[in-house]
Design a protein around this motif. Sequence first.
Motif, PDB file in Angstrom:
ATOM      1  N   PHE A 105       0.856  -1.176   0.000  1.00 11.18           N
ATOM      2  CA  PHE A 105       0.000   0.000   0.000  1.00 11.18           C
ATOM      3  C   PHE A 105       0.898   1.235   0.000  1.00 11.18           C
ATOM      4  O   PHE A 105       2.007   1.219   0.543  1.00 11.18           O
ATOM      5  N   LEU A 113       1.764  -6.924   0.214  1.00 12.39           N
ATOM      6  CA  LEU A 113       0.516  -7.577  -0.195  1.00 12.39           C
ATOM      7  C   LEU A 113       0.803  -8.822  -1.026  1.00 12.39           C
ATOM      8  O   LEU A 113       0.248  -9.893  -0.779  1.00 12.39           O
ATOM      9  N   LEU A 134      -9.932  -0.125  -3.507  1.00 13.92           N
ATOM     10  CA  LEU A 134      -9.025  -0.264  -2.369  1.00 13.92           C
ATOM     11  C   LEU A 134      -7.985   0.857  -2.412  1.00 13.92           C
ATOM     12  O   LEU A 134      -7.786   1.482  -3.459  1.00 13.92           O
ATOM     13  N   THR A 137      -1.762   1.606  -4.326  1.00 14.07           N
ATOM     14  CA  THR A 137      -0.647   0.679  -4.121  1.00 14.07           C
ATOM     15  C   THR A 137       0.592   1.177  -4.851  1.00 14.07           C
ATOM     16  O   THR A 137       0.520   2.066  -5.709  1.00 14.07           O
ATOM     17  N   GLN A 163      -9.895  -6.612   7.432  1.00 17.13           N
ATOM     18  CA  GLN A 163     -10.598  -6.995   6.209  1.00 17.13           C
ATOM     19  C   GLN A 163     -10.614  -5.805   5.244  1.00 17.13           C
ATOM     20  O   GLN A 163     -11.097  -4.726   5.573  1.00 17.13           O
ATOM     21  N   LEU A 164     -10.091  -6.055   4.032  1.00 21.72           N
ATOM     22  CA  LEU A 164     -10.024  -4.991   3.032  1.00 21.72           C
ATOM     23  C   LEU A 164     -11.332  -4.840   2.275  1.00 21.72           C
ATOM     24  O   LEU A 164     -11.674  -3.742   1.833  1.00 21.72           O
ATOM     25  N   LEU A 182      -1.430 -10.764   2.436  1.00 18.59           N
ATOM     26  CA  LEU A 182      -2.817 -10.791   1.990  1.00 18.59           C
ATOM     27  C   LEU A 182      -3.349 -12.224   2.049  1.00 18.59           C
ATOM     28  O   LEU A 182      -2.634 -13.177   1.734  1.00 18.59           O
ATOM     29  N   TYR A 193     -11.138 -10.434   1.259  1.00 17.95           N
ATOM     30  CA  TYR A 193      -9.682 -10.260   1.256  1.00 17.95           C
ATOM     31  C   TYR A 193      -9.276  -9.569   2.553  1.00 17.95           C
ATOM     32  O   TYR A 193      -9.808  -8.512   2.906  1.00 17.95           O
ATOM     33  N   ARG A 194      -8.338 -10.188   3.217  1.00 17.66           N
ATOM     34  CA  ARG A 194      -7.894  -9.672   4.514  1.00 17.66           C
ATOM     35  C   ARG A 194      -6.368  -9.628   4.553  1.00 17.66           C
ATOM     36  O   ARG A 194      -5.688 -10.308   3.791  1.00 17.66           O
ATOM     37  N   SER A 208      -4.798   0.161   9.439  1.00 18.84           N
ATOM     38  CA  SER A 208      -5.952   0.583   8.644  1.00 18.84           C
ATOM     39  C   SER A 208      -6.005   2.109   8.508  1.00 18.84           C
ATOM     40  O   SER A 208      -6.456   2.640   7.493  1.00 18.84           O
ATOM     41  N   LEU A 213      -8.065   3.219   4.903  1.00 16.68           N
ATOM     42  CA  LEU A 213      -9.151   2.290   4.614  1.00 16.68           C
ATOM     43  C   LEU A 213     -10.476   2.909   5.056  1.00 16.68           C
ATOM     44  O   LEU A 213     -10.608   3.382   6.181  1.00 16.68           O
ATOM     45  N   ASN A 216     -13.313   0.539   8.649  1.00 15.77           N
ATOM     46  CA  ASN A 216     -12.362  -0.004   9.623  1.00 15.77           C
ATOM     47  C   ASN A 216     -12.931  -1.305  10.202  1.00 15.77           C
ATOM     48  O   ASN A 216     -13.518  -1.324  11.278  1.00 15.77           O
TER      49      ASN A 216
END
Length: 221
Positions: A105, A113, A134, A137, A163-164, A182, A193-194, A208, A213, A216
């Motif tokens: 990120f 990731l 998201l 990156t 968790q994304l 990831l 996806y986490r 986060s 993000l 949250n």
Amino acid sequence: MKLNDKDFITEEEKEILRKEAIDKEFTRLTKHLRTKSRIITFYRIALATIIIGGSIWYYNNRLQHEKPQQSLLNKKHTIQTDTMVPLETKGVQVAKPPIYFTVFFLNESKHALAQFESNEKASKFCEIMGKIDLPATIIVNESIKRSKDNLQTQIYPYKYTVQLGAYNYDFLKEFKDHFIWLSYQQQDEYHKYRIGPFYGYSKSKQFSGKINLKENYILTY
């Protein structure tokens, strides 16, 4: 023959004579001991001088014998180096370390990731991450080969994951073999996806916040 009183020595005179004799003997012994002490000190200094001088002579003599041998060895070594190095290095190519393309990120550089062997695939991964809304990156070129099996571990009673997102389609299906921090989980009809584990709730919340993000959503790992 009649003796006068002057011919007799009184006890007081005897005592004086005795003290004078003792003083003379003491003075003689003191001079004798002082002379012996000086002689002993002289012999000690002479012995120490002989030992030190002998040691210096031995060291210098040994050094003079070793210098010609050392010079000869250095000369031989130089000759061998001059003649062998061109033969050993001729036509040899040094292998460059492989380059890996690791995705992070934008605002966080501790939790990779995914990692790829081609920049093209890493760019495609970043493109899809952007399409599913998201955080931004970045691709980092590095020589370190990362693996999901070598993640940092700690002895901590509680672990958390961030968790994304949860989607009704598995967008990152073709990249799962390249995941590092990831992870993927399917529940019911959703593909989730986490990223984790994080050792402590505060660290997961801090992560986060760094990646900006929107939701949250922190879960136990």
